[in-house]
Design a protein around this motif. Sequence first.
Motif, PDB file in Angstrom:
ATOM      1  N   SER A 170      24.964 -16.295 -37.422  1.00  0.00           N
ATOM      2  CA  SER A 170      26.325 -16.729 -36.517  1.00  0.00           C
ATOM      3  C   SER A 170      27.441 -16.460 -38.102  1.00  0.00           C
ATOM      4  O   SER A 170      26.888 -16.680 -38.478  1.00  0.00           O
ATOM      5  N   SER A 185      31.277 -16.130 -34.101  1.00  0.00           N
ATOM      6  CA  SER A 185      30.286 -15.636 -33.494  1.00  0.00           C
ATOM      7  C   SER A 185      28.957 -15.698 -33.208  1.00  0.00           C
ATOM      8  O   SER A 185      29.125 -15.968 -34.584  1.00  0.00           O
ATOM      9  N   VAL A 219      35.257 -26.376 -35.734  1.00  0.00           N
ATOM     10  CA  VAL A 219      35.610 -25.570 -34.214  1.00  0.00           C
ATOM     11  C   VAL A 219      35.297 -26.358 -32.932  1.00  0.00           C
ATOM     12  O   VAL A 219      34.462 -26.945 -32.282  1.00  0.00           O
ATOM     13  N   LYS A 256      37.104 -27.921 -29.789  1.00  0.00           N
ATOM     14  CA  LYS A 256      36.475 -27.159 -27.839  1.00  0.00           C
ATOM     15  C   LYS A 256      37.320 -26.405 -27.466  1.00  0.00           C
ATOM     16  O   LYS A 256      38.348 -25.677 -26.384  1.00  0.00           O
ATOM     17  N   VAL A 302      35.038 -20.803 -27.115  1.00  0.00           N
ATOM     18  CA  VAL A 302      33.016 -22.048 -27.267  1.00  0.00           C
ATOM     19  C   VAL A 302      32.660 -22.133 -25.930  1.00  0.00           C
ATOM     20  O   VAL A 302      33.828 -23.146 -25.100  1.00  0.00           O
ATOM     21  N   TYR A 360      29.530 -19.037 -28.803  1.00  0.00           N
ATOM     22  CA  TYR A 360      30.649 -18.685 -29.727  1.00  0.00           C
ATOM     23  C   TYR A 360      31.188 -17.297 -30.237  1.00  0.00           C
ATOM     24  O   TYR A 360      30.975 -16.308 -30.061  1.00  0.00           O
ATOM     25  N   ALA A 409      35.555 -17.753 -30.880  1.00  0.00           N
ATOM     26  CA  ALA A 409      36.519 -19.033 -31.393  1.00  0.00           C
ATOM     27  C   ALA A 409      36.942 -18.838 -32.520  1.00  0.00           C
ATOM     28  O   ALA A 409      36.687 -18.816 -33.512  1.00  0.00           O
TER      29      ALA A 409
END
Length: 597
Positions: free
Chosen positions: A179, A192, A232, A234, A249, A270, A273
């Motif tokens: 990621s 991502s 991160v 939502k 996300v 993701y 995001a």
Amino acid sequence: MPSYRAPVDDTLFILNDVLGFQRYGNLPGFGDASPDIVEAVLAEGAKLAENTLFPVNQVGDHEGCIRHEDGSVTTPRGYKEAFNQYREGGWVGLAVPQEFGGQGLPYALHVAVGEYMASANMALVMYPGLTQGAIAAILTHGTDEQKQTYLPKMTEGAWTGTMNLTEPHCGTDLGLLRSKAVPNADGSYRISGQKIFISAGEHDMAENIIHLVLARIEGAPEGTKGISLFIVPKFNIDENGNPGTRNGVSCGSIEEKMGIHGNSTCVMNYDEATGYLIGGENKGLRAMFTMMNEARLGVALQGLSIGEIAYQNAAAYARERVQGRALTGPKEPDKKADPIIVHPDIRRILLTIRSFNEAGRAFILWSALKSDVAHRSSDESEKQLADDILGLMTPVLKGVLTDKGFEHACMAQQVFGGHGYIEEHGMSQYVRDARIAMIYEGANGIQALDLVGRKLGANGGRAVMAFFKEVGDFCEENRSNEKLSFFTKHLKKGLNDLQAASMWLMQNGMTNPDNAGAASTDYMHLFGLVALGYMWARIADASQAKLAEGADNEAFYETKLVTGKFFMERVMPETAAHLARIQSGADTMMALAAEAF
């Protein structure tokens, strides 16, 4: 149908009489935890567990969570209402500092109540449980702005939290993580990647979900040295501190699992995001381990919790189920058969589970008090000692309590015979739910390797030597106590086995690391047995003191002494078998070529 009653009296006895909870009154938060308050908190927690969480436990198992085409997830019937009662009761913030909306009470009290909640509904309390870990990480590593932005809402339970480590190709070996995080001009990052096995990753019980995500910033070093941690949400937070636009996300799917069906274990995607760095660039593992250690103690508690509810139902069934006659002659001659509680092997099962649970409860509360000292004491040497012991015991607690929690759920299921294999009595669910605790938050083999590879030799063995001294001093101080000699004799033998195993590892683990790896699981369980034996010696000491002062409910304390004696006679001798396996080394284990398997 299964039933559950929270063991409030046992918890109070352990906190007050065995561990001396009130002696910690000089620590912040303990002044507000008077005996009356502690008893009231435990009683209210028991009511919530028994009357609200437990009734929807089988519902969650049967219905599971449903993912819809838009990526949203619906939790089982009754979960949202039960969670709201949990949230409105202030249980999320029981031990969170008051400045962020919590009650600031001792962590040990949070753990004590947490046992009841996890016994009643393990899958449901994972939602606030993961939130607790996220709160701990932000509290320890977040900036002041991050704390003010996220902690009040998370403490309130309006927002929940998650932990995102695992990827399809990458489990324990986080150095393989893919990621990525790309910096934005405003200081945020575009995150991502894909994460799997994310507990409580998406659901309908909170207005926002705050994901803590491990990712690698572009250009960061390879391996674990280049991993960072990001917040991160939502929903992005607007200028008023409320959920605003949807972030990039989403839940790609819900894992089909063996158990904990009521928890939405998600594949999380993701797609650039927006995320915010927490804990410093390339220092993500340090921040994440704050959350993971919190979670590992929570998972250890799950092992104990499932073992407790499985025991309660097996014991009730054994008293009621009529089958066969006692070996020494009919106990209820007016009936066609005796209840199966008369059979020694049924009692072996029940006492094995019970003797482990009662010592395990003391062990985890003793450890939770170490956490309180480590985080709240103003005495630096006291803080360091408590932190050393807690770090040493975390893999032991997680590995031993969850291994045994599953084993004991299976043993309790056995008491039911064929009725344990069908869903009516609920034992199947306990077996299925308990199994995951041995795997997540670091599989138990990893816990054992962490113990022998990192914790045992940390700081020159400072923690393990402190534990040896504490147990040894207890035995020495009670050498002339004839009433306690039975317990100290067996405890001392177990301690000798543990010290011999530790010495063997120091002499043979460095020269051949396979020796350490081959010994690790046995060493972890040997360590756990000594810790549990130490708890039983202290429980016996407190029980005898209560009997000597003429306390009410003599039967409670007499039962303690018999249960502890069973543990020392039947369970504690296993330390010798663990030592023998450890000292056999790795040669035979490693002799076969891979193709031979």
